[in-house]
Design an enzyme around this catalytic site. Sequence first.
Site, PDB file in Angstrom:
ATOM      1  N   ASP A  52       0.806  -1.222   0.000  1.00 24.42           N
ATOM      2  CA  ASP A  52       0.000   0.000   0.000  1.00 24.42           C
ATOM      3  C   ASP A  52       0.839   1.271   0.000  1.00 24.42           C
ATOM      4  O   ASP A  52       2.033   1.223   0.291  1.00 24.42           O
ATOM      5  CB  ASP A  52      -0.848   0.040   1.276  1.00 24.42           C
ATOM      6  CG  ASP A  52      -2.175  -0.629   1.072  1.00 24.42           C
ATOM      7  OD1 ASP A  52      -2.560  -0.857  -0.076  1.00 24.42           O
ATOM      8  OD2 ASP A  52      -2.821  -0.939   2.096  1.00 24.42           O
ATOM      9  N   TYR A 110       6.802  -9.734   7.275  1.00 28.98           N
ATOM     10  CA  TYR A 110       6.579  -8.304   7.467  1.00 28.98           C
ATOM     11  C   TYR A 110       7.037  -7.911   8.868  1.00 28.98           C
ATOM     12  O   TYR A 110       6.990  -8.729   9.797  1.00 28.98           O
ATOM     13  CB  TYR A 110       5.086  -7.960   7.343  1.00 28.98           C
ATOM     14  CG  TYR A 110       4.578  -7.946   5.932  1.00 28.98           C
ATOM     15  CD1 TYR A 110       4.598  -6.772   5.190  1.00 28.98           C
ATOM     16  CD2 TYR A 110       4.060  -9.090   5.345  1.00 28.98           C
ATOM     17  CE1 TYR A 110       4.121  -6.759   3.880  1.00 28.98           C
ATOM     18  CE2 TYR A 110       3.581  -9.081   4.038  1.00 28.98           C
ATOM     19  CZ  TYR A 110       3.617  -7.907   3.309  1.00 28.98           C
ATOM     20  OH  TYR A 110       3.143  -7.879   2.024  1.00 28.98           O
TER      21      TYR A 110
END
Lengths: 264, 264
Positions: A52, A110
Amino acid sequence: MKRIRLTIAYDGTAYCGWQMQDGAATVEGAVKEALEQLLGEPVEVAGASRTDAGVHAMGNVAVFDTETKIPPEKIALAVNRYLPEDIRVQKSEEVAPDFHPRYCDSTKTYEYTITNTPIPIPTLRRYSHHVYGVLKVDAMQEAAGIFTGTHDFSAFCAAGSQVKSKVRTIYDVRVEEIPLPLEMQGSQIRIRVSGSGFLYNMVRILVGTLLEVGRGRRTAASVEEALQSGERSQAGPTAPACGLMLVGIEYGENDGTDKEQGKV
Amino acid sequence: MKRIRLTIAYDGTAYCGWQMQDGAATVEGAVKEALEQLLGEPVEVAGASRTDAGVHAMGNVAVFDTETKIPPEKIALAVNRYLPEDIRVQKSEEVAPDFHPRYCDSTKTYEYTITNTPIPIPTLRRYSHHVYGVLKVDAMQEAAGIFTGTHDFSAFCAAGSQVKSKVRTIYDVRVEEIPLPLEMQGSQIRIRVSGSGFLYNMVRILVGTLLEVGRGRRTAASVEEALQSGERSQAGPTAPACGLMLVGIEYGENDGTDKEQGKV
């Protein structure tokens, strides 16, 4: 025709995310443009993770096909000359022509960084999310264990996602506290999540929910209930993008499983 | 009239250093302006460390005198509303009227960060110095020990400095290697130096010299010789500013605080 795999690091601050959009600065767009300038041929880039807007990466992965005679491993250095300094290809290598970074089995890792101090620290502001009140790290650690394993993560997926199955496997969630100098009166908290795949906004909703636990507004039991419910409204808010980093993606030996992968 | 001590963190990227200069953006200038806006009175700011252009801080220290009725410990939060987001006052407290951040005994700690990878990593570029070739960290660790103690650091001072004595005491130099994700094919190296005081560019010249050791271009013995020589030309180059961070300053018993031993 050769298929080349790139490992790409970027500072996401200035980009509207990975995926190309008309009239917006995107990482995919910048990489495609730089490759076309280097190679002098049209290039289609396929990325592993459509990060994003504002999300950073150390090791996102992308492939493209080319007729170039430049040795595959030299492309990284060569293409970096055409890229802005907030994007750097770390590695380039030839892969099998049917290798696809989204449809092959992989483990993605992540890391989400929180700066937990009374006052924001300027040198940490770009790559972490600042939280004022003191967080209960042990409560966050306990609740984090709930996510490990194979679950339907519908409650931890942005509303409106069109993906068919919301079942994903998380291998590990680790919450670590890193001390800061005494003057800062606080610490950094790193949440490292690895799994086979992630739904849209999944890591950021997972972090937003753990932050509610850290603030004492939610118990581990209520995290369990949110997961069971499958309702987005039962989980916490989506944590800000700037704290999120795609650390890396590891591929197994298997190629070509036609599997959906969501956006994080 | 009260004397207030501030602990100040900043991202030095956008500033021509701490010290006020006509027509240049400086940290001192921004702090003075914000204090004057908050307090509605003219303010003179005296800083502990006049960090160079591009150098960062977690805990620089400054004092100013004021007639304000705002409680001393509330000034930090109040003044931050008038500061840009790359400067944040971490703490404010009243000190004795004769406390001066440069003329009181203190221990300053600096940290220099090197990213040692084949290719720069965008998210580390603003707060570390990128070095391509693999550095010999153990050789750097060995040579670092030479600086500990009280020495004439003339060879490690920018040419042209007007300071009378170039004798300084370094309490500790620590060289630490921090792993990076596998894909990055390298590590970060942190050099932490603490001492009673530092000459102009001293930490950066010390780091530049250790980097020559890490590259195999210089031995520990030649670092010792450079120190003995007192000649700037015998030491290594000045390492870039962006890797340097003033971590904090600790004042001893005689710092004039009205509190117990002030950790600043």
